[in-house]
Design an enzyme around this catalytic site. Structure first.
Site, PDB file in Angstrom:
ATOM      1  N   PHE A  11      30.450 -27.261 -14.864  1.00  0.00           N
ATOM      2  CA  PHE A  11      29.222 -28.031 -15.105  1.00  0.00           C
ATOM      3  C   PHE A  11      28.547 -28.393 -13.766  1.00  0.00           C
ATOM      4  CE2 PHE A  11      28.018 -32.716 -15.914  1.00  0.00           C
ATOM      5  CZ  PHE A  11      26.676 -32.414 -16.071  1.00  0.00           C
ATOM      6  N   THR A  35      38.137 -24.087 -17.351  1.00  0.00           N
ATOM      7  CA  THR A  35      37.180 -24.984 -18.030  1.00  0.00           C
ATOM      8  C   THR A  35      35.734 -24.600 -17.701  1.00  0.00           C
ATOM      9  OG1 THR A  35      37.373 -26.614 -16.254  1.00  0.00           O
ATOM     10  CG2 THR A  35      38.729 -26.985 -18.216  1.00  0.00           C
ATOM     11  N   ASP A  56      42.102 -18.515  -9.124  1.00  0.00           N
ATOM     12  CA  ASP A  56      42.605 -19.879  -9.272  1.00  0.00           C
ATOM     13  C   ASP A  56      42.727 -20.511  -7.882  1.00  0.00           C
ATOM     14  OD1 ASP A  56      44.062 -22.165  -9.682  1.00  0.00           O
ATOM     15  OD2 ASP A  56      45.612 -21.229 -10.919  1.00  0.00           O
ATOM     16  N   LEU A  59      45.945 -21.136  -5.890  1.00  0.00           N
ATOM     17  CA  LEU A  59      46.605 -20.056  -5.153  1.00  0.00           C
ATOM     18  C   LEU A  59      45.823 -19.796  -3.864  1.00  0.00           C
ATOM     19  CD1 LEU A  59      47.036 -17.709  -8.259  1.00  0.00           C
ATOM     20  CD2 LEU A  59      48.774 -19.219  -7.240  1.00  0.00           C
ATOM     21  N   TYR A  60      46.479 -19.160  -2.886  1.00  0.00           N
ATOM     22  CA  TYR A  60      45.826 -18.870  -1.607  1.00  0.00           C
ATOM     23  C   TYR A  60      44.444 -18.240  -1.833  1.00  0.00           C
ATOM     24  CZ  TYR A  60      45.039 -16.863   2.995  1.00  0.00           C
ATOM     25  OH  TYR A  60      44.486 -16.533   4.199  1.00  0.00           O
ATOM     26  N   ALA A 114      35.017 -32.882  -4.009  1.00  0.00           N
ATOM     27  CA  ALA A 114      34.500 -33.590  -5.181  1.00  0.00           C
ATOM     28  C   ALA A 114      35.603 -34.507  -5.684  1.00  0.00           C
ATOM     29  CB  ALA A 114      34.115 -32.583  -6.267  1.00  0.00           C
ATOM     30  N   TYR A 145      45.142 -36.748 -13.319  1.00  0.00           N
ATOM     31  CA  TYR A 145      43.831 -36.542 -12.668  1.00  0.00           C
ATOM     32  C   TYR A 145      43.643 -37.552 -11.536  1.00  0.00           C
ATOM     33  CZ  TYR A 145      38.712 -35.877 -12.409  1.00  0.00           C
ATOM     34  OH  TYR A 145      37.425 -35.605 -11.997  1.00  0.00           O
ATOM     35  N   LYS A 149      43.478 -36.572  -7.512  1.00  0.00           N
ATOM     36  CA  LYS A 149      42.280 -36.796  -6.695  1.00  0.00           C
ATOM     37  C   LYS A 149      42.560 -37.766  -5.546  1.00  0.00           C
ATOM     38  CE  LYS A 149      39.112 -34.227  -8.742  1.00  0.00           C
ATOM     39  NZ  LYS A 149      38.418 -33.129  -8.042  1.00  0.00           N
TER      40      LYS A 149
END
Ligand code: UDP
Length: 328
Positions: A11, A35, A56, A59-60, A114, A145, A149
């Site tokens: 998003f 997502t 992903d 991963l490196y 973020a 989560y 963060k």
């Protein structure tokens, strides 16, 4: 200028890709689409300055060629998503941040994390200034989560202080707008979907908990200004207009002209009772403040969701039925 945006098909990531492309940057979007959605970036694919790497970020991350900015946006971000993807959420906040910082360091690029208002947990101080350390349950359902963060922020500051990486941290408060997923389980998509389809509008608890909703274009402008500033400590970006969830449900009902009834469901564990950003810092150092009112932003978002629901119905018609379920 060339940016790598992890979570670029999500998003917020997709709006950021668009903003930088509009400003003549080259953009590499790195996303594993867990997502995020191809549909969010399909309109950008014809742009020769835009590239996508399905990968992903836990991963490196291998990116050939020079990079000027790494923006780490990859993460499940709705409470329903991070409850169903707890390990992935912890990994992308921890390993994904480490990999993204490593990429920035190797390329001598700037870095932006973020981060989130969830760092404040269920806050005992309101509105929340950046100096507040928060009230987080590390082992509750939201801990995957919140703690990921908080770790990500700690890792970012360590790379800044120890390796001299030129870093920024944005703490993002509830943001809404086109490209939110209709079924991501958050209050706004749930309420709009329920209102438009005549289903009961599900308010959790008694609806007295508060949130402060920021329209996506305001958020992206704040992030863009932070990218260009020299501020290394976390900066809140959000809209300080606070509203209870019950008022919010009523507003969606009125705006849609819906006959849906409002029903009350159990409050999820550790659901923050209040959330409102103190944006004094962003106002002072970025000369930024939100411009889009909730009424204006909701109208645009409503049009987007109406189109999504129409598209879904057409798809179901072609497949011969089926029912969309919101997570509630
Ligand atoms: N909420 C609700 N009904 C829903 C979905 C969410 O009342 O169908 C509530 C939720 O309990 C929380 C607020 O709305 O108090 C905002 O939830 P959301 O999932 O949008 O994001 P959060 O701010 O909690 O990360």
């Amino acid at each position: 200028m060339r940016a790598v945006i992890t979570g670029g098909a999500g998003f917020l990531g997709s709006h950021l890709c668009e903003k930088l492309l509009d400003d003549s940057w080259d953009v590499l979007c790195v996303d594993n689409l867990v997502t995020g959605a191809e549909q969010n970036i399909s309109h950008l694919l014809a742009n020769q300055h835009f590239r996508v790497q399905k990968h992903d970020a836990s991963l490196y991350i291998d990116v050939p060629g020079p990079v000027d900015y790494v923006l780490h946006f990859a993460s499940p971000a709705s409470p329903v998503d991070y409850a169903r993807l707890p390990i992935q959420t912890l990994k992308v906040g921890a390993l994904g941040t480490h990999n993204s910082l490593g990429l920035a360091m190797a390329k001598k690029a700037k870095f932006l994390l973020a981060s989130t208002s969830e760092c404040y947990g269920d806050p005992l101080v309101s509105p929340q200034p950046e100096t507040y350390w928060g009230n987080v349950n590390p082992i509750g359902p939201r801990g995957v989560y919140d703690e990921a963060k908080r770790y990500a922020e700690a890792m970012t500051m360590a790379y800044h202080r120890w390796h001299g990486v030129d870093t920024r941290i944005v703490r993002i408060f509830n943001t809404y707008g086109p490209r939110m997923r209709l079924n991501d389980g958050r209050a706004l998509p749930n309420f709009i979907y329920q209102a438009l389809t005549g289903a009961p509008i599900t308010v959790y608890g008694d609806g007295s908990q508060t949130r402060s909703f920021c329209y996506v274009s305001d958020l992206i402008e704040g992030i863009y200004r932070l990218m260009q500033s020299d501020e290394h400590l976390p900066t809140n970006i959000g809209n300080p207009r606070e509203i209870t969830i019950l008022e919010f449900a009523q507003q969606v009902k009125t705006l849609t002209g819906s006959a849906s009834e409002i029903v009350f469901k159990p409050l999820p564990q550790d659901d923050p009772k209040q959330r409102c950003p103190d944006i004094t810092k962003a106002r002072t150092i970025l000369s930024w403040e939100p411009r889009v009112t909730l009424e204006e932003g909701l109208r645009v978002t409503l049009d987007y969701f109406k189109a999504q629901i129409e598209e879904m119905k057409r798809g179901q018609g072609q497949r011969g039925g089926g029912e969309q379920k919101t997570k509630s």
